[in-house]
Design a protein around this motif. Structure first.
Motif, PDB file in Angstrom:
ATOM      1  N   LYS A  98       0.462  -1.167  -0.188  1.00  0.00           N
ATOM      2  CA  LYS A  98       0.152   0.133  -0.147  1.00  0.00           C
ATOM      3  C   LYS A  98       0.832   1.731  -0.231  1.00  0.00           C
ATOM      4  O   LYS A  98       0.534   2.065  -0.900  1.00  0.00           O
ATOM      5  N   LEU A  99       2.233   1.618   1.067  1.00  0.00           N
ATOM      6  CA  LEU A  99       2.699   2.701   0.953  1.00  0.00           C
ATOM      7  C   LEU A  99       3.431   2.478   0.040  1.00  0.00           C
ATOM      8  O   LEU A  99       3.386   3.663  -0.867  1.00  0.00           O
ATOM      9  N   ALA A 100       4.031   1.518  -1.018  1.00  0.00           N
ATOM     10  CA  ALA A 100       4.586   1.370  -3.325  1.00  0.00           C
ATOM     11  C   ALA A 100       3.372   2.571  -3.512  1.00  0.00           C
ATOM     12  O   ALA A 100       4.202   2.912  -4.320  1.00  0.00           O
ATOM     13  N   VAL A 101       2.711   1.753  -3.099  1.00  0.00           N
ATOM     14  CA  VAL A 101       1.619   2.674  -4.202  1.00  0.00           C
ATOM     15  C   VAL A 101       1.133   4.358  -4.198  1.00  0.00           C
ATOM     16  O   VAL A 101       1.202   5.125  -4.755  1.00  0.00           O
ATOM     17  N   ALA A 102       1.406   4.251  -3.076  1.00  0.00           N
ATOM     18  CA  ALA A 102       1.185   5.617  -2.524  1.00  0.00           C
ATOM     19  C   ALA A 102       2.160   6.205  -2.486  1.00  0.00           C
ATOM     20  O   ALA A 102       2.307   7.853  -3.344  1.00  0.00           O
ATOM     21  N   ILE A 103       3.191   6.163  -2.653  1.00  0.00           N
ATOM     22  CA  ILE A 103       4.741   6.300  -3.018  1.00  0.00           C
ATOM     23  C   ILE A 103       5.112   6.721  -4.772  1.00  0.00           C
ATOM     24  O   ILE A 103       5.248   8.183  -4.889  1.00  0.00           O
TER      25      ILE A 103
END
Length: 238
Positions: A98-103
């Motif tokens: 999820k964090l990678a997608v947000a970044i």
């Protein structure tokens, strides 16, 4: 990273309504830069003001808030995340995906428009455009980690995130030096300051302090999200 979760999250974030939210501010920044260039108001002083006040201080935190809370918050609210939590997927993999997608979303919708706006305004002069782009990327990573953690920890993540970005960093930051120093925006600006020779770019935080703080906040936000997601699954099972 889990490719399936990433694909589903990207599809959800790039739906009509959210895609519009992600596009409005970047489009406004690029349009403003183009307009200033057309009328000849594109010296280094003006460029720095636009890139810092609009790009780094406004566009970045708002887009990171939309992306960071959007990749996981709605799924928690409507219960869809419970389906993922029943699968044998480690909680840290879910959070990191999820964090990678947000970044990636922040890089696409904040960093790329900042680079385009910088090139329109000042070209390659003093390395200002790439410096602000790097500042937006490193700041976006920290913001995303904080907002993903907020989305897992609270149903009021958007409100809390807006209070932090608009009240703490913008309002109090203009009057209280302590608040300005404890600011992801200033830490990202410190990185920008180190990469450009423009005298107009100045941060209140030294690079040697800013970089460790950016790393610490990113790691802390990620760990908090993992811990809270684990407790969320336990609570749901009960």
């Amino acid at each position: 990273m889990n490719p399936t979760i990433a694909m589903i999250t990207f599809r959800s974030m790039l739906g009509r309504r959210r895609a519009l939210l992600l596009l409005v501010l970047p489009a406004a920044l690029v349009f403003l830069a183009a307009a200033l260039r057309m009328i000849g108001e594109n010296d280094l002083d003006v460029s720095e003001n636009v890139l810092q006040r609009f790009g780094l201080a406004t566009l970045l935190p708002l887009l990171a808030l939309i992306a960071g809370t959007g990749v996981i918050g709605p799924e928690i609210d409507d219960g869809q995340l419970m389906y993922v939590l029943t699968k044998p997927i480690p909680r840290q993999v879910i959070v990191l995906t999820k964090l990678a997608v947000a970044i990636v979303l922040v890089a696409a919708f904040a960093a790329v428009p900042t680079l385009l706006a910088g090139l329109l305004l000042s070209g390659t002069a003093e390395g200002m455009a790439p410096a602000f782009t790097v500042g937006v990327v490193v700041g976006g990573i920290a913001y995303s980690a904080v907002f993903v953690a907020l989305a897992v920890a609270s149903r009021n993540a958007v409100t809390i995130g807006l209070l932090y970005a608009l009240v703490w960093e913008t309002l109090l930051g203009n009057f209280a030096p302590g608040a300005k120093s404890a600011s992801i925006q200033q830490w990202a600006l410190s990185v920008t300051d180190a990469l450009t020779g423009a005298s107009y770019v100045r941060s209140t935080v030294d690079l040697g302090v800013a970089v460790p703080l950016l790393v610490a906040v990113t790691v802390a936000g990620t760990l908090l999200a993992v811990v809270r997601l684990r407790s969320l699954s336990v609570a749901s099972a009960e």
